[in-house]
Enzyme design. Structure first.
Site, PDB file in Angstrom:
ATOM      1  N   CYS A 133      64.417  48.712  33.396  1.00 42.12           N
ATOM      2  CA  CYS A 133      64.511  50.171  33.374  1.00 42.12           C
ATOM      3  C   CYS A 133      63.356  50.790  32.593  1.00 42.12           C
ATOM      4  O   CYS A 133      63.531  51.286  31.468  1.00 42.12           O
ATOM      5  CB  CYS A 133      65.849  50.572  32.782  1.00 42.12           C
ATOM      6  SG  CYS A 133      67.198  49.842  33.706  1.00 42.12           S
ATOM      7  N   GLU A 134      62.169  50.711  33.154  1.00 44.60           N
ATOM      8  CA  GLU A 134      60.950  51.299  32.586  1.00 44.60           C
ATOM      9  C   GLU A 134      60.024  51.589  33.755  1.00 44.60           C
ATOM     10  O   GLU A 134      59.845  50.713  34.611  1.00 44.60           O
ATOM     11  CB  GLU A 134      60.179  50.277  31.712  1.00 44.60           C
ATOM     12  CG  GLU A 134      60.859  49.775  30.481  1.00 44.60           C
ATOM     13  CD  GLU A 134      60.708  50.694  29.289  1.00 44.60           C
ATOM     14  OE1 GLU A 134      59.886  51.636  29.340  1.00 44.60           O
ATOM     15  OE2 GLU A 134      61.436  50.470  28.321  1.00 44.60           O
ATOM     16  N   ARG A 145      51.592  41.325  31.223  1.00 44.67           N
ATOM     17  CA  ARG A 145      50.199  41.757  31.256  1.00 44.67           C
ATOM     18  C   ARG A 145      49.974  43.055  32.035  1.00 44.67           C
ATOM     19  O   ARG A 145      49.230  43.917  31.562  1.00 44.67           O
ATOM     20  CB  ARG A 145      49.285  40.632  31.761  1.00 44.67           C
ATOM     21  CG  ARG A 145      49.350  39.365  30.875  1.00 44.67           C
ATOM     22  CD  ARG A 145      48.320  38.311  31.260  1.00 44.67           C
ATOM     23  NE  ARG A 145      46.971  38.783  31.024  1.00 44.67           N
ATOM     24  CZ  ARG A 145      46.168  39.266  31.928  1.00 44.67           C
ATOM     25  NH1 ARG A 145      46.523  39.269  33.212  1.00 44.67           N
ATOM     26  NH2 ARG A 145      44.994  39.742  31.614  1.00 44.67           N
ATOM     27  N   GLY A 175      41.753  29.172  25.625  1.00 43.60           N
ATOM     28  CA  GLY A 175      43.167  29.241  26.002  1.00 43.60           C
ATOM     29  C   GLY A 175      43.297  29.613  27.468  1.00 43.60           C
ATOM     30  O   GLY A 175      43.554  28.785  28.337  1.00 43.60           O
ATOM     31  N   ARG A 176      43.031  30.898  27.740  1.00 42.94           N
ATOM     32  CA  ARG A 176      43.187  31.440  29.089  1.00 42.94           C
ATOM     33  C   ARG A 176      42.479  30.607  30.156  1.00 42.94           C
ATOM     34  O   ARG A 176      43.036  30.332  31.213  1.00 42.94           O
ATOM     35  CB  ARG A 176      42.633  32.872  29.107  1.00 42.94           C
ATOM     36  CG  ARG A 176      42.849  33.623  30.416  1.00 42.94           C
ATOM     37  CD  ARG A 176      42.040  34.935  30.437  1.00 42.94           C
ATOM     38  NE  ARG A 176      42.223  35.715  29.225  1.00 42.94           N
ATOM     39  CZ  ARG A 176      43.169  36.628  29.040  1.00 42.94           C
ATOM     40  NH1 ARG A 176      44.012  36.909  30.006  1.00 42.94           N
ATOM     41  NH2 ARG A 176      43.271  37.283  27.891  1.00 42.94           N
ATOM     42  N   GLU A 216      37.715  27.056  21.153  1.00 42.98           N
ATOM     43  CA  GLU A 216      39.163  27.309  21.195  1.00 42.98           C
ATOM     44  C   GLU A 216      39.568  28.012  22.485  1.00 42.98           C
ATOM     45  O   GLU A 216      40.086  29.121  22.452  1.00 42.98           O
ATOM     46  CB  GLU A 216      39.565  28.208  20.019  1.00 42.98           C
ATOM     47  CG  GLU A 216      39.132  27.745  18.656  1.00 42.98           C
ATOM     48  CD  GLU A 216      39.343  28.808  17.573  1.00 42.98           C
ATOM     49  OE1 GLU A 216      39.435  30.025  17.879  1.00 42.98           O
ATOM     50  OE2 GLU A 216      39.416  28.409  16.407  1.00 42.98           O
ATOM     51  N   GLY A 250      37.828  32.483  24.575  1.00 45.02           N
ATOM     52  CA  GLY A 250      37.588  33.792  25.165  1.00 45.02           C
ATOM     53  C   GLY A 250      36.921  33.832  26.516  1.00 45.02           C
ATOM     54  O   GLY A 250      36.827  34.910  27.119  1.00 45.02           O
TER      55      GLY A 250
HETATM   56  C1  LIG Z   1      43.693  33.915  21.401  1.00 47.54           C
HETATM   57  C2  LIG Z   1      42.719  33.125  20.647  1.00 47.54           C
HETATM   58  C3  LIG Z   1      41.944  32.172  21.307  1.00 47.54           C
HETATM   59  C4  LIG Z   1      42.001  31.951  22.795  1.00 47.54           C
HETATM   60  O1  LIG Z   1      41.491  33.007  23.529  1.00 47.54           O
HETATM   61  P1  LIG Z   1      41.351  32.878  25.135  1.00 47.54           P
HETATM   62  O2  LIG Z   1      40.816  34.158  25.556  1.00 47.54           O
HETATM   63  O3  LIG Z   1      42.731  32.626  25.660  1.00 47.54           O
HETATM   64  O4  LIG Z   1      40.436  31.731  25.403  1.00 47.54           O
HETATM   65  C5  LIG Z   1      41.073  31.428  20.546  1.00 47.54           C
HETATM   66  N1  LIG Z   1      40.972  31.595  19.210  1.00 47.54           N
HETATM   67  C6  LIG Z   1      41.703  32.498  18.546  1.00 47.54           C
HETATM   68  C7  LIG Z   1      41.537  32.629  17.080  1.00 47.54           C
HETATM   69  C8  LIG Z   1      42.599  33.286  19.242  1.00 47.54           C
HETATM   70  O5  LIG Z   1      43.311  34.195  18.581  1.00 47.54           O
END
Ligand SMILES: *Cc1c(COP(=O)(O)O)cnc(C)c1O
Length: 420
Positions: free
Chosen positions: A349-350, A318, A281-282, A279, A238
């Site tokens: 077309c939106e 997004r 991601g982004r 965890e 997150g």
């Molecule tokens: C989406 C998600 C993440 C990653 O979130 P980011 O904001 O991309 O770091 C981690 N854990 C869980 C359970 C998620 O659903």
């Protein structure tokens, strides 16, 4: 991203304009070095402090070549479907270092994950715990489980990407968690591994992490009093990135402090230091990717200027979904073009099909634009809406570009309907 002596934008040594000419547009371009260094910023932040696994959240960008790159760096994975698990396996990743999250795991998905040897299930409800126990018993394969708790803290982010409030569908409430743990604890085919909590995405303030951790630690005390010892903490992902002017915390600012707090707690309780995982991601891939798109037409309606480009909401959702901001720049200067304030829009077309609004750009038909910070939740959220094939993807490493996903063809689009 850098600018060379002629003013052209380059990404890890490759000119974006040349990549657009070579591979066509729309085109996702990623920098291998940027991905590696983002991963390392997590790994290094925890070095020597505790036993920590960084589980990359695949849904941010699931290209198997990127997963392989991260597996080679030592990453584990956070996955949310059988398809994502298949990607880990295809990339040569270690399923034992993967955690399986998500609120709606099907019987087939649980079976597949157990047979593949997934490290842990992050369980999001009492009913899911029962289901995993049943499948594990039938297959005679022990399932490691963590309960994903919902700590009811406000991550102060966009409502669609906030997950840790009690009105969100995610996780088990703090009040209900002990009962779910008790079920797992007495089940012969379930093994209580840890506790998990992920409160939201694109967080630009670290304080919600500490609030969530305090609640998680209090719950662990309560569980210990019930005779259930949980020795692993998964503190989710997150951490945000800069799209415009955000100043998100760095892993080095947050992780050591979280780990220190866990250590203080463990010492005070006379417990051994738990292992941990995160965890992200982004923050691993978001700023490591751009979406290249060519200007098809410029158009003016009653003084409002539009740049109609060949990428659309189906390529990058997004802006349409969250009104998200992405920077837009021309990949090389156009000295003859007149500057105007443009809405950059796609062919779909939106009216919601826009990529950027009110941007000062000096561009002409045929120019190539880079949509910035598009490495996360770009291609993974792409669709075939308007029967548009998904864009190609290229990975740049030391100035060399490698195609890592070919452009979808019209045949790709029609095949599932013709193969019936
Ligand atoms: C989406 C998600 C993440 C990653 O979130 P980011 O904001 O991309 O770091 C981690 N854990 C869980 C359970 C998620 O659903």
């Amino acid at each position: 991203m850098q600018t060379d002596s002629s003013g052209q934008l380059t990404f890890e040594g490759a000119a974006l304009n040349s990549l657009a000419a070579q591979f066509g547009t729309p085109l996702y371009v990623y920098s291998a070095q940027a991905i590696r260094s983002a991963y390392q910023s997590y790994a290094k932040a925890c070095e020597g402090l505790a036993d920590v696994t960084i589980c990359y959240a695949i849904k941010a960008n699931s290209n198997i070549h990127i997963l392989k790159l991260l597996a080679d760096e030592g990453a584990g994975f956070d996955l949310v479907s059988a398809g994502e698990l298949a990607r880990v396996l295809a990339a040569g990743g270690n399923p034992a270092k993967a955690v399986f999250a998500g609120v709606g795991k099907s019987v087939d998905e649980i079976e597949y994950a157990l047979k593949a040897g997934v490290g842990c299930f992050n369980v999001e409800s009492a009913a899911e715990m029962v289901r995993i126990g049943e499948v594990a018993q039938r297959l005679q394969i022990k399932a490691n489980v963590s309960v994903r708790v919902n700590p009811d803290v406000d991550a102060k982010t966009h409502p669609y990407i906030s997950t840790g409030l009690k009105e969100n569908k995610f996780g088990v409430s703090m009040a209900a968690a002990p009962v779910v743990y008790a079920h797992a604890h007495q089940h012969p085919w379930l093994s209580v591994h840890g506790i998990d909590c992920h409160i939201g995405s694109q967080l630009t303030d670290a304080s919600p992490y500490f609030d969530a951790l305090d609640r998680v630690l209090a719950l662990l005390d309560q569980l210990a009093a019930q005779g259930i010892v949980v020795n692993h903490l998964d503190l989710g992902g997150g951490i945000g990135i800069r799209y415009r002017d955000e100043t998100p915390p760095k892993p080095a600012d947050v992780l050591p402090k979280l780990i220190a707090r866990v250590k203080t707690w463990a010492t005070a309780q006379g417990r051994s230091m738990p292992s941990l995982s995160f965890e992200p991601g982004r923050s691993i891939v978001g700023n490591a990717g751009v979406l290249l798109t060519e200007v098809e037409f410029l158009k003016e309606n009653e003084g409002k200027h539009f740049a109609i480009v060949d990428a659309a909401m189906n390529d990058l959702m997004r802006p349409a979904m969250y009104e998200a901001f992405h920077g837009v720049v021309a990949v090389k200067p156009n000295p003859t073009a007149q500057a105007n304030t443009y809405d950059v829009v796609g062919p779909v077309c939106e009216s919601g099909d826009w990529l950027a609004r009110n941007r000062e750009l000096a561009i002409e038909q045929g120019d190539v634009l880079a949509i910035l910070s598009a490495g996360a939740y770009g291609q993974t959220m792409a669709s075939n809406y308007n029967s548009r094939g998904r864009a190609a993807e290229v990975l740049v490493e030391n100035g060399q570009a490698r195609l890592i996903r070919r452009r979808e063809t019209i045949e790709d689009l029609l095949r599932p309907e013709q193969d019936v």
